[in-house]
Design an enzyme around this catalytic site. Structure first.
Site, mmCIF file in Angstrom:
data_model
loop_
_atom_site.group_PDB
_atom_site.id
_atom_site.type_symbol
_atom_site.label_atom_id
_atom_site.label_comp_id
_atom_site.label_asym_id
_atom_site.label_seq_id
_atom_site.Cartn_x
_atom_site.Cartn_y
_atom_site.Cartn_z
ATOM 1 N N HIS A 315 0.836 -1.218 0.000
ATOM 2 C CA HIS A 315 0.000 0.000 0.000
ATOM 3 C C HIS A 315 0.864 1.259 0.000
ATOM 4 O O HIS A 315 0.819 2.059 0.942
ATOM 5 C CB HIS A 315 -0.915 -0.009 1.238
ATOM 6 C CG HIS A 315 -2.370 0.026 0.900
ATOM 7 N ND1 HIS A 315 -3.011 -0.989 0.227
ATOM 8 C CD2 HIS A 315 -3.335 0.980 1.134
ATOM 9 C CE1 HIS A 315 -4.279 -0.685 0.073
ATOM 10 N NE2 HIS A 315 -4.512 0.501 0.602
ATOM 11 N N LEU A 324 -4.574 0.145 -8.951
ATOM 12 C CA LEU A 324 -3.218 0.114 -9.478
ATOM 13 C C LEU A 324 -2.646 -1.297 -9.402
ATOM 14 O O LEU A 324 -1.902 -1.728 -10.296
ATOM 15 C CB LEU A 324 -2.342 1.086 -8.688
ATOM 16 C CG LEU A 324 -1.089 1.624 -9.391
ATOM 17 C CD1 LEU A 324 -1.425 2.149 -10.766
ATOM 18 C CD2 LEU A 324 -0.451 2.711 -8.545
#
Length: 506
Positions: A315, A324
């Site tokens: 993250h 993403l």
């Protein structure tokens, strides 16, 4: 039951490591036996006492390689004990592995050591694990062959399901399927795949992209074939392009702690905490290095799953990590060289259909991480976080569930999403040609009627007939249904027949 091996080390040394998938216990058996949930070990094979090193050597021999446990357990063993055991068997494979890892994890060197012999031994048994390229350590005659590096490494066990999936060669089947289509049908099927892959990736995040944002994300997916290495700068560009809210766009990897929140209240609302910023930046350096090489040297879907899930677990941004990560799945497949430029396997569509399974796969890791954090609620959106684990829980993780899920979604993307949509387009074209040859119907109305008919099992509902009754003759409705039935029975997917009739996104 008496725990031995990794579970003994975890419990006796009070390690933050996750419980082993198959812990070892002493059982009344005559030989070491694998079961679904445990490793049953006869007492005469088990370590005799509570010496941690004896349990390390047992685990390396019988349980495989668990770097998460070993990273925290080995530095607690004294150098003197390591050298004493090494002197007993300087050529022993498992003591050499233990010494190699002790030096790597402690940052110290064992001295003096005897002359080391024996054949070079792999850290991960290729019969038990999917492995990466080999890096030889001459000092200990050890072959590092993990997926990643000794500083960040994912483990993928060769389960029966994963072995079968690797042998199914999904990417080659995808190329063959696309190649079997005529140019017109192929272009339209891929256009559908890019658009709906985008919609599904945003939908998983509970967002509906604007037309401009959807177009931008499609362009991103097409860029996945470009030979541009992942870097912080490139990932920031991707993150900015993937977000609809300009206030959430990043300028660099995060410099503060972030967290994921669920529907609960107070501290219970926090469902996952990724690594602290400094560790996250270090791990991203390792992950981008892995992404630069793994797709070409490891099975591409294994590599794609490790990179995509590894990214979302780290993250590195405050927002946009999920979509993403799904882009990175495509990026890895494209960088493998096994999908020609322009080809796309729409895994996000499959993930959206199986969103509960996707969440379960993420939670198999995230829930255990959450247990290693202390969380104190201060005020709405404000918390005090205390990390009670060690970096090893982020550095070394079992990617087996993630890879198994990645394979299931890739199979679904090919055999369900691509094939069904291609069949839909082919049936649509057949019906459109037949109706246009016999009737004069406005294009937009005909397109809507054909879609409604095909989506409703080849039948136009009374509602649709009534909706178009003042513009379309009854005989057209009946003809569409007849042609839909004929198309269902007769059209051959992959014939390539197409008159170029436009097909609005479904």
């Amino acid at each position: 039951m008496t725990a031995i091996g990794y579970e003994f080390l975890r419990a006796s040394l009070q390690l933050a490591a996750f419980p082993p998938v198959r812990p070892a216990y002493i059982r009344p058996v005559t030989r070491v036996e694998d079961s679904v949930n445990t490793l049953a070990v006869p007492r005469q094979v088990a370590p005799a006492g509570i010496d941690p090193l004896s349990h390390v050597l047992f685990a390396l021999k019988h349980e495989g390689t668990n770097l998460q446990v070993l990273a925290d357990a080995l530095p607690r063993i004294s150098a003197e004990d390591m050298i004493a055991e090494l002197n007993k068997s300087p050529s022993g494979a498992y003591i050499r592995l233990a010494c190699y890892l002790w030096e790597e994890f402690s940052g110290r060197q064992l001295v003096p050591i005897p002359s080391i012999g024996g054949p070079a031994h792999p850290l991960f048994d290729p019969e038990r694990y999917v492995t990466g390229p080999v890096v030889r350590n001459a000092r200990w005659r050890v072959l590092f062959n993990g997926i990643g590096s000794i500083r960040y490494c994912a483990t993928v066990r060769r389960t029966a399901a994963i072995q079968t999936a690797i042998g199914s060669n999904i990417l080659n089947r995808t190329k063959q399927f696309i190649a079997s289509l005529g140019a017109g049908l192929m272009d339209r099927a891929l256009a559908w795949a890019y658009l709906h892959e985008t919609d599904s990736s945003f939908a998983i995040e509970r967002e509906v992209p604007s037309e401009d944002k959807a177009r931008a994300f499609v362009d991103l997916l097409r860029q996945a074939h470009e030979p541009r290495a992942l870097s912080e700068e490139y990932l920031v560009e991707l993150q900015n392009a993937a977000l609809t809210n300009p206030y959430n766009r990043a300028a660099a990897f995060r410099s503060e702690q972030n967290w994921l929140a669920g529907p609960g209240r107070g501290a219970l609302a926090v469902t996952y905490l990724p690594p602290p910023p400094g560790l996250a930046r270090e791990l991203m350096s390792e992950l981008t290095a892995l992404a630069a090489t793994a797709p070409k040297v490891v099975d591409p879907i294994v590599a794609a799953s490790v990179i995509a899930f590894g990214f979302v677990f780290i993250h590195p941004f405050m927002d946009g990590n999920g979509r993403l990560s799904r882009f990175l799945f495509h990026h890895a497949l494209c960088q493998s060289g096994q999908l020609e430029k322009g080809l796309l396997l729409p895994v996000s569509i499959a993930m959206k259909r199986h969103e509960a399974d996707y969440l379960t796969t993420l939670q198999q890791y995230s829930r255990q991480v959450r247990e290693r954090w202390g969380v104190r609620w201060i005020d709405e959106g404000q918390y005090d976080f205390t990390f009670q684990g060690t970096p090893a829980i982020y550095r070394y993780w079992d990617a087996t569930p993630s890879v198994a899920f990645g394979y299931r979604m890739a199979e679904q993307a090919l055999e369900i999403e691509l094939r069904q949509e291609t069949e839909f387009i082919a049936r649509y074209d057949r019906i459109a040609r037949a109706i246009n040859a016999a009737f004069d119907v406005r294009g937009s109305e005909l397109a809507a009627l054909i879609r409604c008919c095909l989506d409703n099992g080849g039948v136009l509902s009374k509602k649709r007939r009534k909706q178009f009754a003042d513009r379309v003759p009854e005989t057209v409705f009946d003809c569409i249904e007849r042609e839909a039935k004929a198309a269902q029975e007769a059209v051959e997917v992959g014939s390539g027949e197409s008159d170029g009739a436009s097909l609005a996104p479904r």
